[in-house]
Design a protein around this motif. Sequence first.
Motif, mmCIF file in Angstrom:
data_model
loop_
_atom_site.group_PDB
_atom_site.id
_atom_site.type_symbol
_atom_site.label_atom_id
_atom_site.label_comp_id
_atom_site.label_asym_id
_atom_site.label_seq_id
_atom_site.Cartn_x
_atom_site.Cartn_y
_atom_site.Cartn_z
ATOM 1 N N VAL A 177 89.646 107.069 96.523
ATOM 2 C CA VAL A 177 89.445 107.224 97.965
ATOM 3 C C VAL A 177 88.083 107.851 98.252
ATOM 4 O O VAL A 177 87.765 108.923 97.741
ATOM 5 C CB VAL A 177 90.564 108.099 98.586
ATOM 6 C CG1 VAL A 177 90.330 108.292 100.083
ATOM 7 C CG2 VAL A 177 91.926 107.469 98.330
ATOM 8 N N ASP A 178 87.306 107.160 99.054
ATOM 9 C CA ASP A 178 85.997 107.660 99.471
ATOM 10 C C ASP A 178 86.043 107.875 100.982
ATOM 11 O O ASP A 178 85.878 106.943 101.761
ATOM 12 C CB ASP A 178 84.905 106.647 99.104
ATOM 13 C CG ASP A 178 83.501 107.145 99.437
ATOM 14 O OD1 ASP A 178 83.340 108.370 99.651
ATOM 15 O OD2 ASP A 178 82.575 106.319 99.482
ATOM 16 N N ARG A 226 98.745 95.969 97.988
ATOM 17 C CA ARG A 226 98.992 94.686 97.329
ATOM 18 C C ARG A 226 98.031 93.629 97.845
ATOM 19 O O ARG A 226 97.512 92.801 97.085
ATOM 20 C CB ARG A 226 100.444 94.236 97.548
ATOM 21 C CG ARG A 226 101.450 94.978 96.682
ATOM 22 C CD ARG A 226 102.833 94.349 96.747
ATOM 23 N NE ARG A 226 103.468 94.540 98.051
ATOM 24 C CZ ARG A 226 103.653 93.596 98.931
ATOM 25 N NH1 ARG A 226 103.245 92.367 98.682
ATOM 26 N NH2 ARG A 226 104.251 93.846 100.082
ATOM 27 N N GLU A 227 97.759 93.659 99.162
ATOM 28 C CA GLU A 227 96.807 92.713 99.727
ATOM 29 C C GLU A 227 95.398 92.969 99.178
ATOM 30 O O GLU A 227 94.632 92.039 98.931
ATOM 31 C CB GLU A 227 96.810 92.822 101.258
ATOM 32 C CG GLU A 227 98.086 92.351 101.928
ATOM 33 C CD GLU A 227 98.287 90.846 101.813
ATOM 34 O OE1 GLU A 227 97.303 90.125 101.521
ATOM 35 O OE2 GLU A 227 99.431 90.395 102.015
ATOM 36 N N ALA A 228 95.057 94.249 98.994
ATOM 37 C CA ALA A 228 93.753 94.587 98.423
ATOM 38 C C ALA A 228 93.639 94.063 96.999
ATOM 39 O O ALA A 228 92.591 93.547 96.576
ATOM 40 C CB ALA A 228 93.541 96.099 98.462
ATOM 41 N N ALA A 229 94.733 94.199 96.232
ATOM 42 C CA ALA A 229 94.746 93.683 94.868
ATOM 43 C C ALA A 229 94.586 92.164 94.859
ATOM 44 O O ALA A 229 93.839 91.603 94.051
ATOM 45 C CB ALA A 229 96.043 94.078 94.167
ATOM 46 N N ALA A 230 95.281 91.499 95.787
ATOM 47 C CA ALA A 230 95.184 90.043 95.884
ATOM 48 C C ALA A 230 93.777 89.611 96.279
ATOM 49 O O ALA A 230 93.244 88.630 95.747
ATOM 50 C CB ALA A 230 96.203 89.526 96.897
ATOM 51 N N ASP A 239 87.694 97.956 98.248
ATOM 52 C CA ASP A 239 88.749 96.942 98.374
ATOM 53 C C ASP A 239 89.519 97.027 99.686
ATOM 54 O O ASP A 239 90.240 96.085 100.035
ATOM 55 C CB ASP A 239 89.753 97.106 97.224
ATOM 56 C CG ASP A 239 89.119 96.945 95.862
ATOM 57 O OD1 ASP A 239 88.678 95.827 95.539
ATOM 58 O OD2 ASP A 239 89.048 97.950 95.123
ATOM 59 N N PHE A 240 89.407 98.130 100.402
ATOM 60 C CA PHE A 240 90.325 98.404 101.521
ATOM 61 C C PHE A 240 89.610 99.389 102.448
ATOM 62 O O PHE A 240 89.010 100.359 101.983
ATOM 63 C CB PHE A 240 91.607 98.990 100.916
ATOM 64 C CG PHE A 240 92.721 99.379 101.855
ATOM 65 C CD1 PHE A 240 92.728 99.046 103.205
ATOM 66 C CD2 PHE A 240 93.813 100.099 101.358
ATOM 67 C CE1 PHE A 240 93.776 99.422 104.028
ATOM 68 C CE2 PHE A 240 94.864 100.482 102.170
ATOM 69 C CZ PHE A 240 94.842 100.143 103.513
ATOM 70 N N ALA A 287 90.242 101.298 89.338
ATOM 71 C CA ALA A 287 91.241 101.494 90.389
ATOM 72 C C ALA A 287 90.793 100.816 91.680
ATOM 73 O O ALA A 287 89.603 100.543 91.891
ATOM 74 C CB ALA A 287 91.434 102.985 90.632
ATOM 75 N N LEU A 288 91.746 100.527 92.531
ATOM 76 C CA LEU A 288 91.416 100.018 93.859
ATOM 77 C C LEU A 288 90.604 101.076 94.597
ATOM 78 O O LEU A 288 90.947 102.263 94.581
ATOM 79 C CB LEU A 288 92.686 99.691 94.636
ATOM 80 C CG LEU A 288 93.491 98.500 94.101
ATOM 81 C CD1 LEU A 288 94.814 98.398 94.844
ATOM 82 C CD2 LEU A 288 92.712 97.207 94.238
ATOM 83 N N ARG A 289 89.548 100.650 95.267
ATOM 84 C CA ARG A 289 88.643 101.575 95.949
ATOM 85 C C ARG A 289 88.856 101.483 97.459
ATOM 86 O O ARG A 289 88.767 100.398 98.043
ATOM 87 C CB ARG A 289 87.186 101.275 95.601
ATOM 88 C CG ARG A 289 86.875 101.372 94.107
ATOM 89 C CD ARG A 289 85.376 101.349 93.865
ATOM 90 N NE ARG A 289 84.752 102.569 94.375
ATOM 91 C CZ ARG A 289 83.607 102.586 95.069
ATOM 92 N NH1 ARG A 289 82.988 101.473 95.382
ATOM 93 N NH2 ARG A 289 83.094 103.734 95.478
#
Length: 344
Positions: free
Chosen positions: A53-54, A326-330, A88-89, A25-27
């Motif tokens: 989410v951390d 979406r930007e994090a995924a990109a 990622d974000f 998953a996106l972190r």
Amino acid sequence: LAQALGSSLQKPDLVRTAGTDMETALRVLVINPSGEEVLGIVGDVLREYEAEVDEVVTEEAVDMLVSGRPSANARVVPSLPQDPGSHDFLVILGSHLGVLTEEPPSEDDMQTPPTLIEQIEELVRGFHQAEKPVLGICGGSQLVARSFGARVSKMPKDLVHTALPLPAEKQEERAGCEFGWHKQNFLPAAEKDPVVGPALQAMRAKLADSPNTSEQKFMLWHRDTFQIPEGAVQLSSRQTCAAQAFRLGQRTYAFQYHIEVDDKLGLQWAHMFSVGADSFEDKENWKPVDTETESAVKEHVENCISEGSVSAAEEFTRTTVHGLLREAAAARQEADGPSKRGRI
């Protein structure tokens, strides 16, 4: 690239198109500078997309709390991560503690510990250099600004720099403060922005269903302000406080207004404002407002909820966070290199 991923992605699509191994998953790293803030709508969207989410707060910040307690969602750590790592974000929440780049006017104007400011600034620059999304909210926006050399200062204590849902004679007592749901003036650059532009469209579509208002209002609660960093694109402004939102580079965003606040949190903050809540003071030292002011603040928030302003702002936030995911995924896909881009 993020735009190529589509603006109407549902959660599973967003995860799959992040590019590498989408079992991962996106972190999202969330910095809670004083430990007492909550993610609100931002957290709702992150959970809906099953992001990892951390949320962290430092021991140094928690030790400063007197009558408040750190958020149950925040992990207390000795120090912040030194770099983005596998995150990622980055999200930086607000804080009652200031982050002024100048000497505070009095000892009562409590500031964030310098070591914590330095750690946050390093992280902001690290995510920015890695072209991973950054979202700063209120005090977090000021931290983003000063990370790139911009000045953070007190707002002048006059009515020109005051926005309160109170009669003029009541405003004088609290001059130099913006509190409540107030209109943002979005600049042409915001309309073209890949994240904020779609968010504005979603907000206006929601407002079209609300016959009682057409104004784009957001929750504000601050006495400090930032300069727009050199090279940044300003996105919105207000007459009482010019610097309200900006984007720096491709994916670093800062909002002075509280895009995370929904109707429930808005009512809670109205109460906190009225009782003079301060997590860094004993409760017996809190300074509550008078009955007339309390009634005016509560009525203001209730009116903004009933007229549809709050639900429209929520639509803006949901679309903004969706865009940043979406930007994090990109960004993750770009970091993987061309060999894995064919998986889109």
